[in-house]
Motif scaffolding. Structure first.
Motif, short mmCIF file in Angstrom:
data_model
loop_
_atom_site.label_atom_id
_atom_site.label_comp_id
_atom_site.label_asym_id
_atom_site.label_seq_id
_atom_site.Cartn_x
_atom_site.Cartn_y
_atom_site.Cartn_z
N ALA A 106 37.61 8.59 33.94
CA ALA A 106 38.38 10.75 33.75
C ALA A 106 39.26 11.03 33.08
CB ALA A 106 37.99 10.70 35.29
N MET A 107 40.09 10.26 33.09
CA MET A 107 41.47 10.34 32.32
C MET A 107 41.38 10.80 31.04
SD MET A 107 44.83 11.03 32.94
CE MET A 107 44.37 11.13 34.88
N ALA A 108 40.73 9.50 30.31
CA ALA A 108 40.66 9.50 29.00
C ALA A 108 39.70 10.80 28.61
CB ALA A 108 40.25 8.31 28.63
N THR A 109 38.77 10.92 29.17
CA THR A 109 37.86 12.30 29.30
C THR A 109 38.48 13.75 29.37
OG1 THR A 109 36.02 10.81 30.04
CG2 THR A 109 35.65 13.00 29.40
N LEU A 110 39.17 13.18 29.87
CA LEU A 110 40.31 14.66 31.03
C LEU A 110 41.39 15.09 29.34
CD1 LEU A 110 41.44 17.19 32.74
CD2 LEU A 110 42.97 15.29 32.79
N PHE A 111 42.04 14.03 28.72
CA PHE A 111 42.83 14.62 27.74
C PHE A 111 42.59 15.01 26.58
CE2 PHE A 111 46.44 12.68 30.27
CZ PHE A 111 47.33 13.97 29.91
N ALA A 112 40.79 14.27 26.90
CA ALA A 112 39.65 14.77 25.19
C ALA A 112 39.82 15.77 25.70
CB ALA A 112 39.10 13.96 24.76
N VAL A 113 39.07 16.71 27.00
CA VAL A 113 38.81 18.22 26.85
C VAL A 113 40.01 18.99 26.89
CG1 VAL A 113 38.33 19.37 29.18
CG2 VAL A 113 36.74 17.96 28.45
N ILE A 114 41.10 18.47 27.26
CA ILE A 114 42.81 19.13 27.05
C ILE A 114 42.77 19.49 25.37
CG2 ILE A 114 44.98 19.26 27.19
CD1 ILE A 114 45.01 17.93 30.27
N GLY A 115 42.51 18.53 25.05
CA GLY A 115 42.87 18.58 23.04
C GLY A 115 42.36 19.35 22.59
N TYR A 116 40.94 19.49 22.98
CA TYR A 116 39.39 20.19 22.49
C TYR A 116 39.90 21.74 22.66
CZ TYR A 116 34.79 21.35 20.83
OH TYR A 116 33.72 21.17 19.88
N VAL A 117 40.27 21.25 23.83
CA VAL A 117 40.57 23.47 24.18
C VAL A 117 41.50 23.69 23.53
CG1 VAL A 117 40.55 24.56 26.17
CG2 VAL A 117 38.94 23.33 26.74
N VAL A 118 42.53 22.92 23.24
CA VAL A 118 43.74 23.81 23.29
C VAL A 118 43.28 23.84 21.07
CG1 VAL A 118 45.44 22.93 22.38
CG2 VAL A 118 45.14 22.68 24.57
N TYR A 119 42.70 22.92 20.94
CA TYR A 119 42.65 23.08 18.94
C TYR A 119 41.52 24.01 19.21
CZ TYR A 119 40.95 22.11 14.88
OH TYR A 119 40.92 21.86 12.95
N VAL A 120 40.08 23.96 19.27
CA VAL A 120 39.49 24.78 19.55
C VAL A 120 39.32 26.35 20.19
CG1 VAL A 120 36.97 25.66 19.60
CG2 VAL A 120 37.38 23.43 18.59
N GLY A 121 39.96 26.47 21.30
CA GLY A 121 40.26 27.68 21.90
C GLY A 121 41.50 28.80 21.69
N VAL A 122 42.85 27.19 21.74
CA VAL A 122 44.10 28.62 21.90
C VAL A 122 44.63 28.36 20.45
CG1 VAL A 122 45.99 28.53 23.36
CG2 VAL A 122 44.27 27.57 23.87
N TYR A 123 44.47 27.20 20.11
CA TYR A 123 45.07 27.39 18.46
C TYR A 123 43.91 27.72 17.81
CZ TYR A 123 46.39 25.36 13.92
OH TYR A 123 46.94 25.22 12.56
#
Length: 294
Positions: A106-123
Motif C-alpha cells: 500500500a505504501m509504494a502504491t500510495l506514493f506512486a499515486v501521489i506522484g502521478y496526481v501531482v504530475y498530471v493533475g497539479v503540474y
C-alpha cells in the motif's frame, strides 16, 4: 505503427526513473533482494511513468507546437491522435497501478499515486502554465520513483525514504532551471512561466547554486544516518562539490550562458545516476529505529 505509441511515453524519462527506482529498492533491501518484488516495482512504476508522460503529451499539445524541441512530438505532428494517446496512457496507468497494488504494498502504491496526481493533475494541468512555482511542484513528482522502490521493500515511510524524497526533490530544481536557461527562447515563446523567463537568468543562476549546495548537504544524510557507507560518501561529496563548482562558474564574466547551462544539466544526470548506483551497492544494515510511519 508501434513507434508513435513508444515515443509518446518518453522512453528516456522512463529509463532515468528506472535507475532511481532500482537504487531505492536496493538501498532498502540491504542485500536481501527479492527479485520478483523488484521486477514488479520496476515494471509497475515504469508503466505509471509512461502513462503520465503520454497524458502529459496530450495536455501539452498546444505549447509543444510552439517549442522547437517538442514540435516533432507525435501528438503535435499527428502521427498519434490526442484521443489515442490519452486512452493509451489511461490503459498504461491502470496496468501500472494494478501491478503495484497487487505485487508490492500500500505504501509504494500510495506514493506512486501521489506522484502521478501531482504530475498530471497539479503540474501539467495548472502549475506549469500558471506559476513560476510549477518547477517546485513538479520536483515532487520527479522525486517519487526512488521512494516507491524503497517503500516496495520496507512497507513504510521511514527516515531513509524521507531523505530520498528530499534529496531527489532538491536535485530536480537546478536540473530543471538549467534546462529552462538553455531552452529560454522555447519557454518564452510558449509563455511558460519558468524562473529564468519570469525573473531573469541571473536569479536562476543564484537558485541553481543554492539548490546544488543544499543538495550536497542532504545527500550526505544517508551515510550520516547509517544507510550507506564510505563509498557512497566519497561519490556524493565528489560529484556534488564538482557540480557546485560548475554552477559557480556561471558567475564568470566571460561565461557563455547557454553552454554553461548545458554543462550544469549534463552533470546533473551524471550526479544522480552515480548516487543511485552507489547507494544500490554501498548499503548498510540500519540498526536505528528512527522512522516516521504513516
Amino acid at each position: 505503427m508501434l513507434k508513435p505509441y513508444l515515443n509518446v511515453t518518453k522512453p528516456g524519462i522512463i529509463m532515468g526513473n528506472l535507475i532511481s527506482v532500482a537504487g531505492g529498492f536496493f538501498l532498502a533491501s540491504q542485500g536481501h533482494i527479492d527479485w520478483g518484488l523488484m521486477f514488479a516495482a520496476v515494471l509497475g512504476l515504469s508503466l505509471v511513468v509512461a502513462s503520465g508522460c503520454a497524458i502529459n503529451n496530450c495536455i501539452d499539445t498546444d505549447i509543444d507546437a510552439k517549442m522547437r524541441r517538442t514540435q516533432k512530438r507525435v501528438t503535435v505532428t499527428g502521427e498519434l491522435s490526442v484521443p489515442h494517446a490519452f486512452w493509451f496512457g489511461v490503459a498504461l496507468g491502470f496496468a501500472g497501478f494494478g501491478i503495484l497494488a497487487v505485487y508490492t504494498n500500500a505504501m509504494a502504491t500510495l506514493f506512486a499515486v501521489i506522484g502521478y496526481v501531482v504530475y498530471v493533475g497539479v503540474y501539467s494541468l495548472y502549475m506549469k502554465r500558471m506559476s513560476v512555482y510549477g518547477t517546485i511542484v513538479g520536483s515532487l513528482s520527479g522525486a517519487v520513483p526512488p521512494v516507491v522502490g524503497y517503500c516496495a521493500v520496507s512497507g513504510k515511510f521511514d527516515a531513509g525514504a524521507a531523505i530520498l524524497l528530499l534529496m531527489f526533490c532538491l536535485w530536480q530544481m537546478p536540473h530543471s532551471y538549467a534546462i529552462a536557461i538553455f531552452r529560454y527562447e522555447d519557454y518564452k515563446a510558449a509563455k511558460i512561466p519558468v524562473l529564468p523567463v519570469v525573473h531573469g537568468i541571473e536569479k536562476a543562476k543564484l537558485h541553481i547554486v543554492a539548490y546544488v549546495a543544499v543538495f550536497a548537504l542532504v545527500s550526505v544524510l544517508l551515510p550520516l544516518t547509517g544507510y550507506t557507507g564510505v563509498a557512497f560518501t566519497a561519490v556524493a561529496c565528489s560529484t556534488s562539490l564538482w557540480w557546485l563548482a560548475m554552477a559557480l562558474r556561471g558567475y564568470r564574466k566571460d561565461i557563455e550562458v547557454t553552454g554553461w547551462a548545458r554543462q550544469v544539466f549534463g552533470f546533473s544526470i551524471i550526479t544522480i545516476t552515480a548516487l543511485s548506483v552507489t547507494m544500490a551497492l554501498d548499503f548498510k544494515e540500519v540498526t536505528s529505529q528512527l522512522f516516521v510511519q504513516l
